[in-house]
Design a protein around this motif. Structure first.
Motif, PDB file in Angstrom:
ATOM      1  N   GLU A 112      34.641  19.390  37.471  1.00 65.67           N
ATOM      2  CA  GLU A 112      34.077  20.738  37.555  1.00 65.67           C
ATOM      3  C   GLU A 112      33.472  21.052  38.924  1.00 65.67           C
ATOM      4  OE1 GLU A 112      31.267  21.025  34.358  1.00 65.67           O
ATOM      5  OE2 GLU A 112      32.829  21.006  32.822  1.00 65.67           O
ATOM      6  N   HIS A 113      33.240  20.019  39.731  1.00 68.57           N
ATOM      7  CA  HIS A 113      32.545  20.223  41.009  1.00 68.57           C
ATOM      8  C   HIS A 113      33.310  19.622  42.185  1.00 68.57           C
ATOM      9  CE1 HIS A 113      29.061  21.874  38.965  1.00 68.57           C
ATOM     10  NE2 HIS A 113      29.173  20.887  38.093  1.00 68.57           N
ATOM     11  N   GLY A 114      34.572  19.991  42.308  1.00 71.66           N
ATOM     12  CA  GLY A 114      35.319  19.617  43.488  1.00 71.66           C
ATOM     13  C   GLY A 114      36.482  18.666  43.272  1.00 71.66           C
ATOM     14  N   GLY A 115      36.582  18.055  42.121  1.00 68.55           N
ATOM     15  CA  GLY A 115      37.647  17.085  41.908  1.00 68.55           C
ATOM     16  C   GLY A 115      38.883  17.627  41.216  1.00 68.55           C
ATOM     17  N   ALA A 116      38.845  18.885  40.791  1.00 66.19           N
ATOM     18  CA  ALA A 116      39.957  19.446  40.019  1.00 66.19           C
ATOM     19  C   ALA A 116      41.287  19.378  40.758  1.00 66.19           C
ATOM     20  CB  ALA A 116      39.646  20.881  39.602  1.00 66.19           C
ATOM     21  N   ASP A 117      41.277  19.657  42.062  1.00 64.86           N
ATOM     22  CA  ASP A 117      42.530  19.618  42.830  1.00 64.86           C
ATOM     23  C   ASP A 117      43.078  18.192  42.913  1.00 64.86           C
ATOM     24  OD1 ASP A 117      42.418  22.341  43.221  1.00 64.86           O
ATOM     25  OD2 ASP A 117      41.533  22.188  45.234  1.00 64.86           O
ATOM     26  N   ASP A 118      42.198  17.222  43.125  1.00 67.44           N
ATOM     27  CA  ASP A 118      42.636  15.819  43.170  1.00 67.44           C
ATOM     28  C   ASP A 118      43.205  15.383  41.822  1.00 67.44           C
ATOM     29  OD1 ASP A 118      41.831  15.475  45.842  1.00 67.44           O
ATOM     30  OD2 ASP A 118      39.783  14.966  45.228  1.00 67.44           O
ATOM     31  N   ILE A 119      42.548  15.790  40.751  1.00 65.39           N
ATOM     32  CA  ILE A 119      43.021  15.435  39.407  1.00 65.39           C
ATOM     33  C   ILE A 119      44.376  16.087  39.147  1.00 65.39           C
ATOM     34  CG2 ILE A 119      42.556  15.659  36.930  1.00 65.39           C
ATOM     35  CD1 ILE A 119      39.514  15.583  37.743  1.00 65.39           C
ATOM     36  N   ALA A 120      44.532  17.344  39.569  1.00 62.44           N
ATOM     37  CA  ALA A 120      45.808  18.048  39.385  1.00 62.44           C
ATOM     38  C   ALA A 120      46.928  17.355  40.153  1.00 62.44           C
ATOM     39  CB  ALA A 120      45.673  19.502  39.822  1.00 62.44           C
ATOM     40  N   ARG A 121      46.651  16.969  41.411  1.00 66.68           N
ATOM     41  CA  ARG A 121      47.669  16.266  42.208  1.00 66.68           C
ATOM     42  C   ARG A 121      48.039  14.930  41.553  1.00 66.68           C
ATOM     43  NH1 ARG A 121      44.889  18.664  46.398  1.00 66.68           N
ATOM     44  NH2 ARG A 121      43.456  16.925  46.698  1.00 66.68           N
ATOM     45  N   PHE A 122      47.034  14.176  41.109  1.00 70.22           N
ATOM     46  CA  PHE A 122      47.280  12.900  40.435  1.00 70.22           C
ATOM     47  C   PHE A 122      48.110  13.129  39.170  1.00 70.22           C
ATOM     48  CE2 PHE A 122      46.379   9.568  37.405  1.00 70.22           C
ATOM     49  CZ  PHE A 122      46.447   8.412  38.163  1.00 70.22           C
ATOM     50  N   SER A 123      47.746  14.150  38.422  1.00 69.41           N
ATOM     51  CA  SER A 123      48.454  14.445  37.175  1.00 69.41           C
ATOM     52  C   SER A 123      49.915  14.778  37.418  1.00 69.41           C
ATOM     53  CB  SER A 123      47.766  15.595  36.431  1.00 69.41           C
ATOM     54  OG  SER A 123      46.461  15.226  36.037  1.00 69.41           O
ATOM     55  N   VAL A 124      50.180  15.587  38.426  1.00 68.06           N
ATOM     56  CA  VAL A 124      51.563  15.947  38.758  1.00 68.06           C
ATOM     57  C   VAL A 124      52.328  14.714  39.219  1.00 68.06           C
ATOM     58  CG1 VAL A 124      53.012  17.238  40.398  1.00 68.06           C
ATOM     59  CG2 VAL A 124      51.081  18.366  39.256  1.00 68.06           C
ATOM     60  N   ALA A 125      51.717  13.918  40.085  1.00 67.89           N
ATOM     61  CA  ALA A 125      52.382  12.727  40.619  1.00 67.89           C
ATOM     62  C   ALA A 125      52.678  11.694  39.536  1.00 67.89           C
ATOM     63  CB  ALA A 125      51.522  12.091  41.712  1.00 67.89           C
ATOM     64  N   HIS A 126      51.876  11.692  38.454  1.00 70.92           N
ATOM     65  CA  HIS A 126      52.045  10.684  37.409  1.00 70.92           C
ATOM     66  C   HIS A 126      52.507  11.269  36.075  1.00 70.92           C
ATOM     67  CE1 HIS A 126      49.529   8.646  40.402  1.00 70.92           C
ATOM     68  NE2 HIS A 126      50.197   7.572  40.009  1.00 70.92           N
ATOM     69  N   SER A 127      53.038  12.477  36.124  1.00 73.67           N
ATOM     70  CA  SER A 127      53.614  13.153  34.951  1.00 73.67           C
ATOM     71  C   SER A 127      52.635  13.282  33.782  1.00 73.67           C
ATOM     72  CB  SER A 127      54.889  12.426  34.483  1.00 73.67           C
ATOM     73  OG  SER A 127      55.854  12.413  35.495  1.00 73.67           O
ATOM     74  N   ILE A 128      51.396  13.615  34.099  1.00 70.88           N
ATOM     75  CA  ILE A 128      50.418  13.938  33.065  1.00 70.88           C
ATOM     76  C   ILE A 128      50.459  15.453  32.932  1.00 70.88           C
ATOM     77  CG2 ILE A 128      47.975  13.855  32.420  1.00 70.88           C
ATOM     78  CD1 ILE A 128      47.903  11.233  34.178  1.00 70.88           C
ATOM     79  N   THR A 129      50.760  15.932  31.731  1.00 72.54           N
ATOM     80  CA  THR A 129      51.185  17.324  31.573  1.00 72.54           C
ATOM     81  C   THR A 129      50.072  18.351  31.449  1.00 72.54           C
ATOM     82  OG1 THR A 129      51.372  17.127  29.173  1.00 72.54           O
ATOM     83  CG2 THR A 129      53.330  16.573  30.493  1.00 72.54           C
ATOM     84  N   SER A 130      48.848  17.944  31.085  1.00 70.15           N
ATOM     85  CA  SER A 130      47.809  18.963  30.906  1.00 70.15           C
ATOM     86  C   SER A 130      46.421  18.356  31.015  1.00 70.15           C
ATOM     87  CB  SER A 130      47.950  19.639  29.541  1.00 70.15           C
ATOM     88  OG  SER A 130      47.575  18.754  28.504  1.00 70.15           O
ATOM     89  N   ASP A 131      45.434  19.240  31.155  1.00 71.30           N
ATOM     90  CA  ASP A 131      44.056  18.757  31.170  1.00 71.30           C
ATOM     91  C   ASP A 131      43.640  18.230  29.802  1.00 71.30           C
ATOM     92  OD1 ASP A 131      44.010  21.277  29.982  1.00 71.30           O
ATOM     93  OD2 ASP A 131      42.147  21.887  30.950  1.00 71.30           O
ATOM     94  N   GLN A 132      44.305  18.685  28.744  1.00 68.95           N
ATOM     95  CA  GLN A 132      43.989  18.191  27.399  1.00 68.95           C
ATOM     96  C   GLN A 132      44.314  16.700  27.271  1.00 68.95           C
ATOM     97  OE1 GLN A 132      42.261  19.719  25.036  1.00 68.95           O
ATOM     98  NE2 GLN A 132      42.404  17.936  23.715  1.00 68.95           N
ATOM     99  N   ALA A 133      45.260  16.204  28.059  1.00 72.58           N
ATOM    100  CA  ALA A 133      45.557  14.762  28.040  1.00 72.58           C
ATOM    101  C   ALA A 133      44.345  13.982  28.542  1.00 72.58           C
ATOM    102  CB  ALA A 133      46.783  14.466  28.902  1.00 72.58           C
ATOM    103  N   TRP A 134      43.685  14.495  29.583  1.00 74.33           N
ATOM    104  CA  TRP A 134      42.484  13.841  30.103  1.00 74.33           C
ATOM    105  C   TRP A 134      41.348  13.894  29.081  1.00 74.33           C
ATOM    106  CZ3 TRP A 134      42.571  10.829  34.218  1.00 74.33           C
ATOM    107  CH2 TRP A 134      43.602  10.994  35.145  1.00 74.33           C
ATOM    108  N   VAL A 135      41.175  15.052  28.460  1.00 71.28           N
ATOM    109  CA  VAL A 135      40.135  15.204  27.439  1.00 71.28           C
ATOM    110  C   VAL A 135      40.384  14.216  26.305  1.00 71.28           C
ATOM    111  CG1 VAL A 135      39.161  16.765  25.696  1.00 71.28           C
ATOM    112  CG2 VAL A 135      39.676  17.626  27.999  1.00 71.28           C
TER     113      VAL A 135
END
Length: 174
Positions: A112-135
């Motif tokens: 919520e405080h600056g890491g969203a872009d890094d998480i999105a890039r990691f998710s795309v690079a590792h085929s994680i399809t949504s934020d609900q997967a992280w939740v």
């Protein structure tokens, strides 16, 4: 983070501190952490995504939760005094608990405080399809840590309660 999220995250962190002083193992010892984590599961686990590598992420964090929970249960002192079982979380157990529960809160704050872009890039690079997967992964990690820790403590409590059975050697037949 909402006020409810702060309260539940802090409550989960503080549960172990209640056990830093020795106390009797009773139903409340199990119901309090299970109740808090059940609330978290009910509030935040809407589904478990199965696309891409979502299940790999969920499985990895469940395995981390299980390892932390079992180790936390092992590093909790369990002893019988009379008819009662007493438990006391050791320093290692407390550190493992805070590590597991704190990592979920830290990840949420970071996202919520600056890491969203890094998480999105990691998710795309590792085929994680949504934020609900992280939740789902972090909520199931917390649930697994609680259940395996309590299960380990329960099994250990049964072992210290079991009275030693005398070995009976049959008398020789004459």
């Amino acid at each position: 983070m909402t006020t409810t999220q702060w309260i539940t995250d802090i409550a989960l962190l503080l549960v172990v501190f209640r056990q830093l002083r020795e106390s009797r193992l009773d139903l409340k010892s199990f119901l309090l952490p299970l109740g808090i984590v059940s609330f978290v599961v009910h509030q935040y686990l809407n589904s478990v995504p199965t696309g891409g590598n979502d299940l790999v992420l969920v499985g990895l964090l469940i395995a981390v939760g299980a390892a932390l929970g079992i180790a936390g249960g092992i590093y909790t002192r369990v002893r019988a005094v009379g008819e009662h079982v007493l438990i006391k979380a050791g320093v290692v157990s407390a550190v493992l608990w805070v590590l597991g529960m704190g990592s979920r809160m830290t990840f949420q704050l970071w996202s919520e405080h600056g890491g969203a872009d890094d998480i999105a890039r990691f998710s795309v690079a590792h085929s994680i399809t949504s934020d609900q997967a992280w939740v789902a992964a972090f909520v199931l990690m917390a649930l697994t840590e609680v259940v395996t820790r309590l299960g380990t403590i329960y099994l250990r409590s049964r072992m210290v309660q079991a009275p030693a059975q005398p070995v009976r050697v049959p008398a020789p037949v004459s």
